[in-house]
Design a protein around this motif. Structure first.
Motif, short mmCIF file in Angstrom:
data_model
loop_
_atom_site.label_atom_id
_atom_site.label_comp_id
_atom_site.label_asym_id
_atom_site.label_seq_id
_atom_site.Cartn_x
_atom_site.Cartn_y
_atom_site.Cartn_z
N TRP A 275 35.98 59.79 -59.32
CA TRP A 275 35.94 59.80 -60.77
C TRP A 275 35.17 58.58 -61.29
CZ3 TRP A 275 37.95 56.45 -64.47
CH2 TRP A 275 37.83 56.91 -65.78
N THR A 279 31.84 59.04 -63.41
CA THR A 279 31.76 58.51 -64.78
C THR A 279 30.60 57.54 -64.90
OG1 THR A 279 34.14 58.59 -64.65
CG2 THR A 279 33.22 57.63 -66.62
N GLU B 35 34.10 63.57 -79.17
CA GLU B 35 33.99 62.47 -78.22
C GLU B 35 33.96 61.16 -78.99
OE1 GLU B 35 31.34 63.36 -75.10
OE2 GLU B 35 31.12 61.25 -74.52
N THR B 44 35.15 58.96 -74.51
CA THR B 44 35.91 60.01 -73.83
C THR B 44 36.25 61.15 -74.78
OG1 THR B 44 37.89 58.77 -74.37
CG2 THR B 44 37.06 58.55 -72.14
N THR B 45 36.47 62.32 -74.21
CA THR B 45 37.05 63.43 -74.96
C THR B 45 38.54 63.44 -74.68
OG1 THR B 45 36.76 64.95 -73.15
CG2 THR B 45 34.94 64.78 -74.68
N ASP B 48 39.24 64.07 -71.01
CA ASP B 48 38.99 62.89 -70.18
C ASP B 48 40.19 61.95 -70.22
OD1 ASP B 48 36.48 63.77 -69.60
OD2 ASP B 48 35.54 62.68 -71.26
N ARG B 49 40.71 61.77 -71.44
CA ARG B 49 41.83 60.83 -71.59
C ARG B 49 43.08 61.36 -70.90
NH1 ARG B 49 39.38 60.32 -76.59
NH2 ARG B 49 40.82 61.70 -77.68
N VAL B 52 42.53 60.69 -67.18
CA VAL B 52 42.76 59.27 -66.86
C VAL B 52 44.25 58.96 -66.90
CG1 VAL B 52 42.31 56.90 -67.61
CG2 VAL B 52 40.50 58.59 -67.75
#
Lengths: 294, 90
Positions: A275, A279, B35, B44-45, B48-49, B52
């Protein structure tokens, strides 16, 4: 610009999704289930909770294998990336020499992993191997089955031999895509070779280098067949890497619970690194696009 | 399904993940994500968050299980708070 979104196109992905759910998602779920139980048989399993994870995370052998794995991955990156760039820089740029060198360089990439292991196993043997025999004749006490350092150096040498061509080819394609105008401008400015490399070639190579680093990191982090065939993880456990520890545990000793927990940890580490790399690549391209648009 | 040796905790875990994915899909249809850049170094969208958040939750749990004697519920609570912070300000 108005984009048209048609979500029915997702239906086309459905067959693939079904396939993947059977080949990856269901097995992964099973691994998760195994990791919290002690499964003795079809109808005999005990819930162990987080015990396997605790054991695996504190297992000194696995911690050592993890450190060896990281050391190995970073060592080969530190050698292969600069070496690959160097080879790409001195490769012929056109004519039959370019084709000939490309073919020669690509050859190691065509050889299957375990065959590479066998080749090097024979190559380094003291009695019949050219390198092993030759080094001993020169008075070097070289023995990969007895000396951990020799085994390490041989595995690194083997990996460099096998995979530097990939880095070199990526860099070569990156170098070929630099327009001639940059070099002409550099000649007008009387830029030195180093300046050309530092301010033209290296910046233009950034994207392919990130891909090269990503591929090499993933490959080396999951390396199995080559050291397994060459040294079998020995002498002792000095060249036992993560995937080999996992195989020994899961297939050799049938410790399914602990090895399930360990595979999940391994998977999470790989997921994290992938990732981060992904990214990084995407953001570099984004930066480039926004610069191009401005 | 018996070969998959399901247990209640893992079933709840995967149901929660599935529910999250379904919820994110509905949310995306109702109001598509924009985003943006929060305290994370990248823009981030929502998805994505969430990713994460889930990935760091996994490592928070591993850390708590492996190297402390704290309760796993504490790890879960910390992960949930972190996930919410990430979704709102990340």
């Amino acid at each position: 610009m108005n984009k048209v979104y048609n979500n029915r196109a997702w239906l086309l992905v459905l067959p693939m999704l079904i396939l993947v759910s059977f080949s990856a998602i269901v097995p992964l779920m099973t691994v998760v289930n195994y990791s919290v139980q002690d499964v003795l048989g079809p109808n005999a399993s005990f819930f162990t909770g987080t015990e396997w994870f605790k054991t695996m995370l504190n297992d000194p052998e696995l911690q050592a294998a993890f450190l060896r794995q990281i050391l190995f991955s970073f060592t080969i990156l530190a050698i292969q990336i600069p070496l690959g760039i160097g080879i790409a820089l001195i490769m012929p740029k056109s004519g039959w020499q370019a084709s000939a060198v490309l073919i020669l360089i690509t050859l190691p990439l065509l050889i299957p992993w375990n065959v590479v292991g066998s080749i090097w196993q024979i190559f380094t043997r003291g009695d019949i191997g050219l390198m092993g025999w030759g080094l001993r004749q020169m008075g070097v006490d070289y023995n990969i089955t007895r000396d951990g350092t020799d085994a390490w150096l041989t595995i690194i040498l083997m990996d460099v031999w096998h995979w530097t061509p990939l880095v070199a080819m990526l860099c070569y394609s990156g170098l070929r895509s630099i327009p001639d105008a940059y070099y002409q401008a550099a000649r007008i400015d009387r830029a030195s070779k180093w300046a050309v490399f530092r301010y033209i070639q290296l910046p233009k190579l950034t994207n392919v280098l990130v891909i090269a680093v990503l591929l090499r990191f993933m490959h080396s982090f999951m390396i199995y067949a080559e050291p397994f065939v060459l040294t079998g993880g020995g002498p002792g456990s000095s060249t036992t890497f993560l995937s080999q520890s996992l195989t020994t545990m899961a297939v050799g000793q049938q410790d399914l619970g602990p090895s399930a927990a360990f595979s999940l940890i391994y998977f999470l580490v790989i997921l994290l690194v992938s990732w981060v790399f992904y990214t990084t690549i995407m953001n570099m391209q984004k930066d480039k696009n926004s610069q191009g648009g401005a | 399904m018996s070969w998959m040796v399901w247990t209640m905790p893992t079933a709840i875990f995967f149901s929660a993940i599935a529910a999250m994915l379904a919820g994110m899909t509905v949310w995306e249809i109702v109001s598509p994500t924009i985003e943006r850049k929060g305290f994370l170094p990248i823009s981030t969208t929502r998805g994505d968050r969430l990713f994460v958040g889930l990935l760091s939750a996994a490592f928070i749990h591993l850390g708590v299980i492996g190297y402390t004697s704290l309760s796993i519920w504490l790890a879960l609570a910390a992960s949930l708070v972190w996930l919410l912070v990430l979704m709102r300000w990340g």
